[in-house]
Write an enzyme that holds these catalytic residues in place. Structure first.
Site, PDB file in Angstrom:
ATOM      1  N   ASN A 150       0.789  -1.242   0.000  1.00  0.00           N
ATOM      2  CA  ASN A 150       0.000   0.000   0.000  1.00  0.00           C
ATOM      3  C   ASN A 150       0.821   1.292   0.000  1.00  0.00           C
ATOM      4  O   ASN A 150       0.390   2.299  -0.564  1.00  0.00           O
ATOM      5  CB  ASN A 150      -1.027  -0.006   1.149  1.00  0.00           C
ATOM      6  CG  ASN A 150      -0.416  -0.129   2.510  1.00  0.00           C
ATOM      7  OD1 ASN A 150       0.727  -0.557   2.652  1.00  0.00           O
ATOM      8  ND2 ASN A 150      -1.164   0.249   3.526  1.00  0.00           N
ATOM      9  N   GLY A 225       2.895  -5.413   7.151  1.00  0.00           N
ATOM     10  CA  GLY A 225       1.958  -6.147   6.304  1.00  0.00           C
ATOM     11  C   GLY A 225       0.789  -6.631   7.126  1.00  0.00           C
ATOM     12  O   GLY A 225       0.503  -6.086   8.199  1.00  0.00           O
ATOM     13  N   SER A 226       0.139  -7.673   6.655  1.00  0.00           N
ATOM     14  CA  SER A 226      -1.094  -8.113   7.319  1.00  0.00           C
ATOM     15  C   SER A 226      -0.772  -8.899   8.592  1.00  0.00           C
ATOM     16  O   SER A 226       0.333  -9.436   8.757  1.00  0.00           O
ATOM     17  CB  SER A 226      -1.898  -8.983   6.359  1.00  0.00           C
ATOM     18  OG  SER A 226      -1.155 -10.144   6.072  1.00  0.00           O
ATOM     19  N   THR A 227      -1.767  -8.988   9.447  1.00  0.00           N
ATOM     20  CA  THR A 227      -1.609  -9.718  10.707  1.00  0.00           C
ATOM     21  C   THR A 227      -1.364 -11.201  10.439  1.00  0.00           C
ATOM     22  O   THR A 227      -0.557 -11.842  11.115  1.00  0.00           O
ATOM     23  CB  THR A 227      -2.852  -9.475  11.584  1.00  0.00           C
ATOM     24  OG1 THR A 227      -2.870  -8.075  11.900  1.00  0.00           O
ATOM     25  CG2 THR A 227      -2.820 -10.276  12.864  1.00  0.00           C
ATOM     26  N   GLY A 230       2.141 -11.572   9.564  1.00  0.00           N
ATOM     27  CA  GLY A 230       2.930 -11.255  10.765  1.00  0.00           C
ATOM     28  C   GLY A 230       3.070 -12.465  11.682  1.00  0.00           C
ATOM     29  O   GLY A 230       4.150 -12.726  12.228  1.00  0.00           O
ATOM     30  N   GLU A 247       4.587  -4.413  12.091  1.00  0.00           N
ATOM     31  CA  GLU A 247       3.615  -3.321  11.889  1.00  0.00           C
ATOM     32  C   GLU A 247       2.493  -3.925  11.058  1.00  0.00           C
ATOM     33  O   GLU A 247       2.640  -4.122   9.864  1.00  0.00           O
ATOM     34  CB  GLU A 247       4.265  -2.154  11.142  1.00  0.00           C
ATOM     35  CG  GLU A 247       5.487  -1.550  11.818  1.00  0.00           C
ATOM     36  CD  GLU A 247       5.134  -0.754  13.057  1.00  0.00           C
ATOM     37  OE1 GLU A 247       3.955  -0.427  13.253  1.00  0.00           O
ATOM     38  OE2 GLU A 247       6.049  -0.469  13.846  1.00  0.00           O
ATOM     39  N   CYS A 281      -3.203   1.176   6.583  1.00  0.00           N
ATOM     40  CA  CYS A 281      -3.266   0.527   7.899  1.00  0.00           C
ATOM     41  C   CYS A 281      -3.937   1.479   8.873  1.00  0.00           C
ATOM     42  O   CYS A 281      -4.695   1.081   9.739  1.00  0.00           O
ATOM     43  CB  CYS A 281      -1.861   0.173   8.364  1.00  0.00           C
ATOM     44  SG  CYS A 281      -0.728   1.554   8.394  1.00  0.00           S
ATOM     45  N   GLU A 461       8.091   1.972  14.649  1.00  0.00           N
ATOM     46  CA  GLU A 461       8.793   2.641  13.556  1.00  0.00           C
ATOM     47  C   GLU A 461       8.587   4.135  13.787  1.00  0.00           C
ATOM     48  O   GLU A 461       7.758   4.535  14.601  1.00  0.00           O
ATOM     49  CB  GLU A 461       8.244   2.196  12.193  1.00  0.00           C
ATOM     50  CG  GLU A 461       8.645   0.753  11.893  1.00  0.00           C
ATOM     51  CD  GLU A 461       8.544   0.334  10.445  1.00  0.00           C
ATOM     52  OE1 GLU A 461       7.691   0.870   9.720  1.00  0.00           O
ATOM     53  OE2 GLU A 461       9.317  -0.551  10.043  1.00  0.00           O
TER      54      GLU A 461
HETATM   55  P1  NAD Z   1       0.826  -8.948   3.081  1.00  0.00           P
HETATM   56  O1  NAD Z   1       0.957  -9.418   4.487  1.00  0.00           O
HETATM   57  O2  NAD Z   1       0.061  -9.772   2.125  1.00  0.00           O
HETATM   58  O3  NAD Z   1       2.278  -8.771   2.421  1.00  0.00           O
HETATM   59  C1  NAD Z   1       3.243  -7.942   2.987  1.00  0.00           C
HETATM   60  C2  NAD Z   1       4.627  -8.401   2.570  1.00  0.00           C
HETATM   61  O4  NAD Z   1       4.888  -9.673   3.158  1.00  0.00           O
HETATM   62  C3  NAD Z   1       4.800  -8.578   1.061  1.00  0.00           C
HETATM   63  O5  NAD Z   1       6.092  -8.139   0.708  1.00  0.00           O
HETATM   64  C4  NAD Z   1       4.671 -10.089   0.893  1.00  0.00           C
HETATM   65  O6  NAD Z   1       5.332 -10.590  -0.245  1.00  0.00           O
HETATM   66  C5  NAD Z   1       5.344 -10.571   2.160  1.00  0.00           C
HETATM   67  N1  NAD Z   1       4.955 -11.924   2.573  1.00  0.00           N
HETATM   68  C6  NAD Z   1       3.774 -12.552   2.375  1.00  0.00           C
HETATM   69  N2  NAD Z   1       3.799 -13.783   2.953  1.00  0.00           N
HETATM   70  C7  NAD Z   1       5.020 -13.910   3.526  1.00  0.00           C
HETATM   71  C8  NAD Z   1       5.645 -14.942   4.283  1.00  0.00           C
HETATM   72  N3  NAD Z   1       5.037 -16.081   4.549  1.00  0.00           N
HETATM   73  N4  NAD Z   1       6.903 -14.722   4.732  1.00  0.00           N
HETATM   74  C9  NAD Z   1       7.541 -13.556   4.477  1.00  0.00           C
HETATM   75  N5  NAD Z   1       7.001 -12.552   3.757  1.00  0.00           N
HETATM   76  C10 NAD Z   1       5.758 -12.730   3.291  1.00  0.00           C
HETATM   77  O7  NAD Z   1       0.252  -7.461   3.155  1.00  0.00           O
HETATM   78  P2  NAD Z   1      -0.202  -6.457   1.974  1.00  0.00           P
HETATM   79  O8  NAD Z   1      -1.489  -6.926   1.415  1.00  0.00           O
HETATM   80  O9  NAD Z   1       0.926  -6.200   1.061  1.00  0.00           O
HETATM   81  O10 NAD Z   1      -0.440  -5.117   2.817  1.00  0.00           O
HETATM   82  C11 NAD Z   1      -1.619  -4.836   3.469  1.00  0.00           C
HETATM   83  C12 NAD Z   1      -1.536  -5.105   4.952  1.00  0.00           C
HETATM   84  O11 NAD Z   1      -0.449  -4.385   5.530  1.00  0.00           O
HETATM   85  C13 NAD Z   1      -2.785  -4.585   5.669  1.00  0.00           C
HETATM   86  O12 NAD Z   1      -3.178  -5.515   6.648  1.00  0.00           O
HETATM   87  C14 NAD Z   1      -2.300  -3.298   6.308  1.00  0.00           C
HETATM   88  O13 NAD Z   1      -3.052  -2.875   7.419  1.00  0.00           O
HETATM   89  C15 NAD Z   1      -0.905  -3.677   6.685  1.00  0.00           C
HETATM   90  N6  NAD Z   1      -0.090  -2.474   6.900  1.00  0.00           N
HETATM   91  C16 NAD Z   1       0.321  -2.163   8.171  1.00  0.00           C
HETATM   92  C17 NAD Z   1       1.034  -0.998   8.400  1.00  0.00           C
HETATM   93  C18 NAD Z   1       1.500  -0.612   9.775  1.00  0.00           C
HETATM   94  O14 NAD Z   1       2.381   0.227   9.864  1.00  0.00           O
HETATM   95  N7  NAD Z   1       0.957  -1.181  10.841  1.00  0.00           N
HETATM   96  C19 NAD Z   1       1.344  -0.150   7.334  1.00  0.00           C
HETATM   97  C20 NAD Z   1       0.902  -0.496   6.049  1.00  0.00           C
HETATM   98  C21 NAD Z   1       0.202  -1.665   5.845  1.00  0.00           C
END
Ligand code: NAD
Length: 481
Positions: A150, A225-227, A230, A247, A281, A461
């Site tokens: 995003n 990324g997503s929970t 995470g 995050e 997010c 962060e």
């Molecule tokens: P996502 O979790 O699908 O992917 C994020 C990253 O993780 C990508 O680079 C992806 O390739 C990588 N990834 C996926 N599976 C993995 C694994 N098993 N091991 C290691 N890496 C892996 O998230 P997205 O759809 O790209 O982003 C949206 C999410 O991010 C939303 O839930 C949003 O709320 C969250 N987000 C949080 C913050 C914050 O600061 N808290 C900021 C921005 C986005």
């Protein structure tokens, strides 16, 4: 194909495998990028490990200077970087420009901090002879930064800048959906003469990310990324006790009190929810409005929503329309529509939107949507909605507002609209979130630590605090005095 950055060289994947990157507004293939396998990951991490031995010895002044030269090059290329963001992620030109500016600000902020790192001197009791203690700060080593789709630039900066300022090296991985902007940065890193291996960029999906986390030379992982992802990252980091910050997702509540500046509250509720097509997010994802102002607030909100016009991010709409771009993937749009349907099936009332727009005909667009009073156990209340759907509920008291606001597994941001100091004090203490804004939009400042609680993750962060996660603090006792 656009190549990766490993040890200062532009490289393809050894396997030759590639991933296509789509323009979400047209569904056309923009480019392809390497799909890095374990061998490529190993080359990148080994390069970062070799570079660490030299970079950690480099004067802080020089590390700061390198970050500043990089920031200057980013500024000089701001138009091109903004266009890349719009093309691959979908955000309108104005939002993309804001993201480039935020990225530069973060680089400059941590360049300034690089020369202000201090340890501790501690006098000690003389039980075992005269002695004193010190806490010295050592860089952690090879860091990994995994970035979501995003905010491909801002969330690269929140990892790269403090890592380098503290004397670490880093391997970055963008989302496979939006890797192109980060690969453009790769060229600027070479031009800024950041030494080879100090920053490496590998591209790929989950498997590439997992190979990075499991690599034995990696000491620290900064993940956004997503929970769901995470959780997996915590598992993978556990066997070798790697340092992790997470995050993650959020479902931020916005509380509008009877004394609120309604105009300001409506304007920012719209921005907070529909910025980046709702893919934030920190988006204000659940709206709780007091009875006394509910009707006025909702009618002004609907007037505001009508001004949003879905369309390609590189074209400006006629005034007073506001551009809203597509979601980044078709999968994401389908998920958001399922979440909305669940709210409607449960008795929520659709006040605006609810469908993909008739125009543009292609692209992953969704009309900005407002739904009133969906059930409190519906998916729009219980899950993160990562798209332009805004649920709104009436509340009758502050107790009720706080209880509803906290009724979520997430705890990222939150906001309240009031000038009543008693309410401000209560929400500061009682809203379960890493951040609360009062009469302000949900926005992350470089100057202030930012991070979630509950299932929104942990670690910070931004701010001076982010630097703490890029050091191992070591206590040293000096005796024999
Ligand atoms: P996502 O979790 O699908 O992917 C994020 C990253 O993780 C990508 O680079 C992806 O390739 C990588 N990834 C996926 N599976 C993995 C694994 N098993 N091991 C290691 N890496 C892996 O998230 P997205 O759809 O790209 O982003 C949206 C999410 O991010 C939303 O839930 C949003 O709320 C969250 N987000 C949080 C913050 C914050 O600061 N808290 C900021 C921005 C986005």
């Amino acid at each position: 194909m656009v190549q990766m950055l490993i040890a200062g060289e532009r490289e393809a994947a050894r396997s030759g495998e590639e991933i296509e990157v789509l323009n979400p507004a047209t569904e056309e293939v923009l480019e392809s990028v390497p799909s890095a396998g374990p061998e490529d990951v190993d080359r990148a991490v080994q390069a970062a490990a070799r570079a660490f031995e030299e970079w950690r010895q480099v004067d802080a002044e020089e590390r700061a200077a390198k970050l500043r030269s990089f920031a200057e090059l980013v500024k000089a290329n701001r138009k091109e970087l903004g266009e890349a963001l719009t093309q691959e992620q979908g955000k309108p030109t104005m939002e993309a420009g804001g993201e480039v500016q935020h990225f530069v600000h973060g680089l400059e902020y941590y360049a300034d901090l690089a020369t202000k790192i201090r340890g501790v001197y501690q006098p000690l009791p003389s039980t075992l002879g005269r002695s004193y203690g010190m806490v010295v700060r050592r860089p952690v080593g090879v860091c990994v930064g995994i970035v979501p789709s995003n905010f491909p630039l801002t969330l690269t900066g929140t990892k790269l800048a403090p890592a380098l300022a503290a004397g670490n090296t880093i391997v970055l991985k963008p989302s496979e959906e939006t890797p192109l902007t980060m690969l453009r940065l790769a060229a600027l890193l070479i031009e800024a003469e950041i030494p080879p291996g100090v920053v490496n960029v590998v591209t790929g999906g989950a498997e590439t990310g997992e190979a990075l986390i499991k690599h034995p030379l990696v000491r620290r992982i900064a993940f956004t990324g997503s929970t769901v992802t995470g959780r997996r990252i915590m598992e993978l980091a556990a066997p070798e006790m790697k340092r992790v910050t997470l995050e993650l997702g959020g479902s931020d509540p916005v509380i509008v009190c009877p004394d609120a500046d309604l105009k300001g509250a409506v304007k920012t509720a719209l921005i907070a929810r529909f910025w980046n097509a709702g893919q934030g997010c920190l988006a204000g994802k659940r709206l709780f409005v007091f009875d006394e102002v509910y009707d006025d607030f909702v009618s002004a909100l609907l007037e505001g929503v009508e001004r949003y016009e879905p369309g390609v991010g590189w074209e400006k709409p006629e005034k007073p329309k506001i551009r809203i771009g597509p979601l980044t993937t078709e999968r994401q749009r389908a998920l958001v529509m399922d979440q909305l349907q669940d709210a409607l099936d449960g008795g929520g009332e659709l006040l605006y939107g609810g469908d993909p727009p008739d125009t543009p005909e292609k692209g992953f667009f969704l009309t900005p949507t407002v739904v009133q009073n969906p059930p409190r156990d519906s998916r729009v209340a219980a899950e993160e909605v990562f798209g332009p759907v805004l649920p709104v509920w009436r509340v009758s008291s502050l107790d009720e507002a706080i209880e509803r606001a906290n009724d979520t597994p997430y705890g990222l941001g939150s906001s309240v609209w009031t000038h009543d100091v008693r309410i401000i004090n209560r929400v500061a203490q009682e809203l379960d979130a890493g951040m609360t804004w009062v009469n302000q939009n949900h926005f992350g400042y470089d100057e202030l630590p930012f991070g979630g609680i509950k299932q929104s993750g942990y670690g910070k962060e931004h701010g001076i605090e982010a630097m703490d996660y890029y050091f191992e603090d070591k206590s040293v006792v000096v005796g024999g005095l």
